[in-house]
Design a protein around this motif. Sequence first.
Motif, PDB file in Angstrom:
ATOM      1  N   PHE A 164       1.501  -2.687  16.456  1.00  0.00           N
ATOM      2  CA  PHE A 164       0.322  -3.361  16.106  1.00  0.00           C
ATOM      3  C   PHE A 164       0.891  -4.968  15.900  1.00  0.00           C
ATOM      4  N   ALA A 165       1.885  -5.530  15.553  1.00  0.00           N
ATOM      5  CA  ALA A 165       2.418  -6.749  15.254  1.00  0.00           C
ATOM      6  C   ALA A 165       2.426  -7.448  16.569  1.00  0.00           C
ATOM      7  N   SER A 166       3.019  -6.901  17.521  1.00  0.00           N
ATOM      8  CA  SER A 166       3.293  -7.605  18.644  1.00  0.00           C
ATOM      9  C   SER A 166       1.857  -7.721  19.523  1.00  0.00           C
ATOM     10  N   LYS A 167       1.088  -6.424  19.602  1.00  0.00           N
ATOM     11  CA  LYS A 167      -0.183  -6.441  20.075  1.00  0.00           C
ATOM     12  C   LYS A 167      -1.384  -7.197  19.669  1.00  0.00           C
ATOM     13  N   PHE A 168      -1.309  -7.346  18.304  1.00  0.00           N
ATOM     14  CA  PHE A 168      -2.494  -7.923  17.537  1.00  0.00           C
ATOM     15  C   PHE A 168      -2.163  -9.010  16.854  1.00  0.00           C
ATOM     16  N   ALA A 169      -2.152 -10.158  17.411  1.00  0.00           N
ATOM     17  CA  ALA A 169      -1.653 -11.390  16.558  1.00  0.00           C
ATOM     18  C   ALA A 169      -2.562 -11.799  15.374  1.00  0.00           C
ATOM     19  N   GLY A 170      -1.484 -12.099  14.302  1.00  0.00           N
ATOM     20  CA  GLY A 170      -2.062 -12.287  12.930  1.00  0.00           C
ATOM     21  C   GLY A 170      -0.803 -12.354  12.067  1.00  0.00           C
ATOM     22  N   ALA A 171      -1.329 -12.030  10.841  1.00  0.00           N
ATOM     23  CA  ALA A 171      -0.418 -11.829   9.744  1.00  0.00           C
ATOM     24  C   ALA A 171      -0.925 -10.549   8.673  1.00  0.00           C
ATOM     25  N   ASN A 172      -0.060 -10.210   7.780  1.00  0.00           N
ATOM     26  CA  ASN A 172      -0.282  -9.099   6.931  1.00  0.00           C
ATOM     27  C   ASN A 172      -0.853  -9.663   5.828  1.00  0.00           C
ATOM     28  N   ASP A 173      -1.980  -9.157   5.267  1.00  0.00           N
ATOM     29  CA  ASP A 173      -2.263  -9.480   4.072  1.00  0.00           C
ATOM     30  C   ASP A 173      -1.819  -8.569   3.132  1.00  0.00           C
ATOM     31  N   LEU A 174      -1.430  -7.265   3.486  1.00  0.00           N
ATOM     32  CA  LEU A 174      -1.075  -6.166   2.609  1.00  0.00           C
ATOM     33  C   LEU A 174      -0.224  -5.398   3.515  1.00  0.00           C
ATOM     34  N   ASP A 175       1.245  -5.014   2.711  1.00  0.00           N
ATOM     35  CA  ASP A 175       2.269  -4.249   3.514  1.00  0.00           C
ATOM     36  C   ASP A 175       2.554  -3.385   2.437  1.00  0.00           C
ATOM     37  N   LEU A 176       1.878  -2.142   2.183  1.00  0.00           N
ATOM     38  CA  LEU A 176       2.255  -1.380   1.207  1.00  0.00           C
ATOM     39  C   LEU A 176       2.876  -0.034   1.431  1.00  0.00           C
ATOM     40  N   LYS A 177       4.077   0.303   0.671  1.00  0.00           N
ATOM     41  CA  LYS A 177       4.935   1.380   1.152  1.00  0.00           C
ATOM     42  C   LYS A 177       5.338   2.133  -0.017  1.00  0.00           C
ATOM     43  N   PHE A 178       5.378   3.711   0.232  1.00  0.00           N
ATOM     44  CA  PHE A 178       6.096   4.380  -0.815  1.00  0.00           C
ATOM     45  C   PHE A 178       6.397   5.812  -0.209  1.00  0.00           C
ATOM     46  N   GLU A 179       6.958   6.602  -0.723  1.00  0.00           N
ATOM     47  CA  GLU A 179       7.423   7.940  -0.083  1.00  0.00           C
ATOM     48  C   GLU A 179       6.226   8.977  -0.167  1.00  0.00           C
ATOM     49  N   LEU A 180       5.935   9.463   1.022  1.00  0.00           N
ATOM     50  CA  LEU A 180       4.989  10.653   0.975  1.00  0.00           C
ATOM     51  C   LEU A 180       5.676  11.646   1.608  1.00  0.00           C
ATOM     52  N   HIS A 181       5.332  12.920   0.920  1.00  0.00           N
ATOM     53  CA  HIS A 181       5.691  14.235   1.574  1.00  0.00           C
ATOM     54  C   HIS A 181       4.767  15.266   1.413  1.00  0.00           C
ATOM     55  N   PRO A 182       4.301  15.585   2.866  1.00  0.00           N
ATOM     56  CA  PRO A 182       3.439  16.573   3.311  1.00  0.00           C
ATOM     57  C   PRO A 182       3.906  18.035   2.944  1.00  0.00           C
ATOM     58  N   VAL A 183       3.428  18.985   2.144  1.00  0.00           N
ATOM     59  CA  VAL A 183       4.050  20.117   2.041  1.00  0.00           C
ATOM     60  C   VAL A 183       2.835  21.422   2.235  1.00  0.00           C
ATOM     61  N   HIS A 184       3.365  22.454   1.979  1.00  0.00           N
ATOM     62  CA  HIS A 184       2.780  23.884   1.905  1.00  0.00           C
ATOM     63  C   HIS A 184       2.016  23.947   0.613  1.00  0.00           C
ATOM     64  N   GLU A 185       0.691  24.506   0.849  1.00  0.00           N
ATOM     65  CA  GLU A 185      -0.097  24.551  -0.673  1.00  0.00           C
ATOM     66  C   GLU A 185       0.977  25.427  -1.479  1.00  0.00           C
ATOM     67  N   GLY A 186       0.782  25.012  -2.656  1.00  0.00           N
ATOM     68  CA  GLY A 186       1.671  25.588  -3.720  1.00  0.00           C
ATOM     69  C   GLY A 186       2.954  25.184  -3.634  1.00  0.00           C
ATOM     70  N   GLU A 187       3.470  24.363  -2.808  1.00  0.00           N
ATOM     71  CA  GLU A 187       4.897  23.877  -2.883  1.00  0.00           C
ATOM     72  C   GLU A 187       5.115  22.644  -3.559  1.00  0.00           C
ATOM     73  N   HIS A 188       5.470  22.535  -4.618  1.00  0.00           N
ATOM     74  CA  HIS A 188       5.821  21.135  -5.199  1.00  0.00           C
ATOM     75  C   HIS A 188       4.693  20.286  -5.398  1.00  0.00           C
ATOM     76  N   GLU A 189       3.476  20.771  -5.699  1.00  0.00           N
ATOM     77  CA  GLU A 189       2.189  20.176  -5.866  1.00  0.00           C
ATOM     78  C   GLU A 189       2.229  19.199  -7.026  1.00  0.00           C
ATOM     79  N   HIS A 190       1.982  17.881  -6.643  1.00  0.00           N
ATOM     80  CA  HIS A 190       1.883  16.835  -7.870  1.00  0.00           C
ATOM     81  C   HIS A 190       1.388  15.562  -7.398  1.00  0.00           C
TER      82      HIS A 190
END
Length: 212
Positions: A186-212
């Motif tokens: 996106f950065a090279s194809k769509f010229a501009g600047a980032n207003d927001l760049d938000l990052k965190f750790e996400l883990h998709p899991v099976h239902e019932g597995e470490h749900e929180h």
Amino acid sequence: MNKLRNYSLTILVAFIALTFNACKKDPKPEVPEEEIGKAELTFLEVEREEHGDHYHYNPIAEAKPAIIAFDSKGLPPIGTHLHLIEGKTYKLTLKSFDFANREMQQEFLEKNDIHQAFILGAPDGVLTYVYADRDKENKKINVGVTGYLTVDEHTETGFTFRYVLRHLNPGVKANITAANWNDINFASKFAGANDLDLKFELHPVHEGEHEH
């Protein structure tokens, strides 16, 4: 004398041309006008109901939101880690604040011709995202203040989920479609600047597995 005068004029013109070329700089992306402070991303489970070639997204009464807060540098609290469930869909909503702690996400919608969010970081086939923004006339627009995130597959480990709200240069958005929601270039194809760049750790899991 005329030859000398013509020679001097030629030297002067060449000097001016060299000076002009030396002062020219490559065009830079526009600097965003917004002075953005803190931000929040909210994940709220919804029911995805198939209707022909599209889906309807219905609220779930007992669903509880998961809110990830970010400081003015775009950083979440240390150790932030979110589990989402394979096969489920979540309404993903952005709330953004300016330097005076006033909400400003509506401004992104009003200026939808120069704003677009990109959802990055997931391995191929793990997430699907659909823009769900509407303007004042209730017309669909692609910004990313509101959207629906479906977890298609679980992963063995987590990954860095990245939400980027791009402030685009004039005319650039005409080259972007809803299918570009996870375009890693996106950065090279769509010229501009980032207003927001938000990052965190996400883990998709099976239902019932470490749900929180």
